[in-house]
Design a protein around this motif. Structure first.
Motif, PDB file in Angstrom:
ATOM      1  N   GLN A  39       0.830  -1.202   0.000  1.00 18.77           N
ATOM      2  CA  GLN A  39       0.000   0.000   0.000  1.00 18.77           C
ATOM      3  C   GLN A  39       0.870   1.261   0.000  1.00 18.77           C
ATOM      4  O   GLN A  39       0.446   2.304  -0.508  1.00 18.77           O
ATOM      5  CB  GLN A  39      -0.932   0.018   1.210  1.00 18.77           C
ATOM      6  CG  GLN A  39      -2.057  -0.983   1.110  1.00 18.77           C
ATOM      7  CD  GLN A  39      -2.915  -0.999   2.362  1.00 18.77           C
ATOM      8  OE1 GLN A  39      -2.680  -0.247   3.299  1.00 18.77           O
ATOM      9  NE2 GLN A  39      -3.908  -1.875   2.380  1.00 18.77           N
ATOM     10  N   LEU A  40       2.067   1.156   0.575  1.00 15.15           N
ATOM     11  CA  LEU A  40       2.999   2.281   0.545  1.00 15.15           C
ATOM     12  C   LEU A  40       3.636   2.446  -0.827  1.00 15.15           C
ATOM     13  O   LEU A  40       4.297   3.445  -1.088  1.00 15.15           O
ATOM     14  CB  LEU A  40       4.100   2.087   1.595  1.00 15.15           C
ATOM     15  CG  LEU A  40       3.682   2.215   3.053  1.00 15.15           C
ATOM     16  CD1 LEU A  40       4.814   1.765   3.960  1.00 15.15           C
ATOM     17  CD2 LEU A  40       3.274   3.631   3.367  1.00 15.15           C
ATOM     18  N   GLY A  41       3.442   1.467  -1.692  1.00  9.14           N
ATOM     19  CA  GLY A  41       3.995   1.541  -3.042  1.00  9.14           C
ATOM     20  C   GLY A  41       5.291   0.785  -3.206  1.00  9.14           C
ATOM     21  O   GLY A  41       6.021   1.023  -4.169  1.00  9.14           O
ATOM     22  N   SER A  42       5.595  -0.126  -2.296  1.00  6.90           N
ATOM     23  CA  SER A  42       6.850  -0.895  -2.322  1.00  6.90           C
ATOM     24  C   SER A  42       8.043   0.017  -2.605  1.00  6.90           C
ATOM     25  O   SER A  42       8.725  -0.123  -3.623  1.00  6.90           O
ATOM     26  CB  SER A  42       6.778  -2.018  -3.356  1.00  6.90           C
ATOM     27  OG  SER A  42       5.722  -2.891  -3.066  1.00  6.90           O
ATOM     28  N   PRO A  43       8.299   0.975  -1.727  1.00  4.87           N
ATOM     29  CA  PRO A  43       9.332   1.976  -2.009  1.00  4.87           C
ATOM     30  C   PRO A  43      10.734   1.381  -2.056  1.00  4.87           C
ATOM     31  O   PRO A  43      11.048   0.420  -1.361  1.00  4.87           O
ATOM     32  CB  PRO A  43       9.207   2.950  -0.841  1.00  4.87           C
ATOM     33  CG  PRO A  43       8.606   2.153   0.257  1.00  4.87           C
ATOM     34  CD  PRO A  43       7.719   1.148  -0.410  1.00  4.87           C
ATOM     35  N   SER A  44      11.568   1.968  -2.919  1.00  5.36           N
ATOM     36  CA  SER A  44      12.972   1.579  -2.955  1.00  5.36           C
ATOM     37  C   SER A  44      13.673   2.185  -1.750  1.00  5.36           C
ATOM     38  O   SER A  44      13.102   2.989  -1.018  1.00  5.36           O
ATOM     39  CB  SER A  44      13.622   2.061  -4.253  1.00  5.36           C
ATOM     40  OG  SER A  44      13.635   3.470  -4.301  1.00  5.36           O
TER      41      SER A  44
END
Length: 102
Positions: A39-44
């Motif tokens: 849900q956080l956008g799979s951040p790098s």
């Protein structure tokens, strides 16, 4: 000279502690709460700090009930505050010293 080295070593140790706590927190969210992570956008690794402090990200992270993740979040907050407080105290002390010494 010795005081500068000691202050620098303490600063580096507090910074290292903060970085390690931050990494452990992000890794725990990724591993133990994969739904929140997605849900956080799979951040790098570069984008993760910005996602975690955004209003939407903070709201998602506040809803986590996993005790390990919540504990690591607390450690992350405490280590960041300790690093920031130390930096402020050293800077304020340095300013005061140079202001009143001359």
């Amino acid at each position: 000279m010795v005081v500068s080295i000691i202050l620098g070593i303490i600063w580096a140790l507090l910074m290292w502690r903060s970085v390690v706590c931050e990494y452990r927190y992000y890794a725990a969210v990724k591993l133990l709460e994969p739904d929140v992570w997605h849900q956080l956008g799979s951040p790098s690794w570069i984008k993760a700090p910005m996602v975690f402090v955004s209003p939407r990200g903070a709201q998602l992270l506040d809803g986590i009930s996993h005790e390990t993740v919540r504990g690591l979040a607390g450690q992350h907050r405490k280590s960041g505050r300790a690093f920031l407080a130390y930096t402020i105290v050293v800077l304020a002390g340095s300013i005061a010293y140079f202001r009143f010494s001359g």
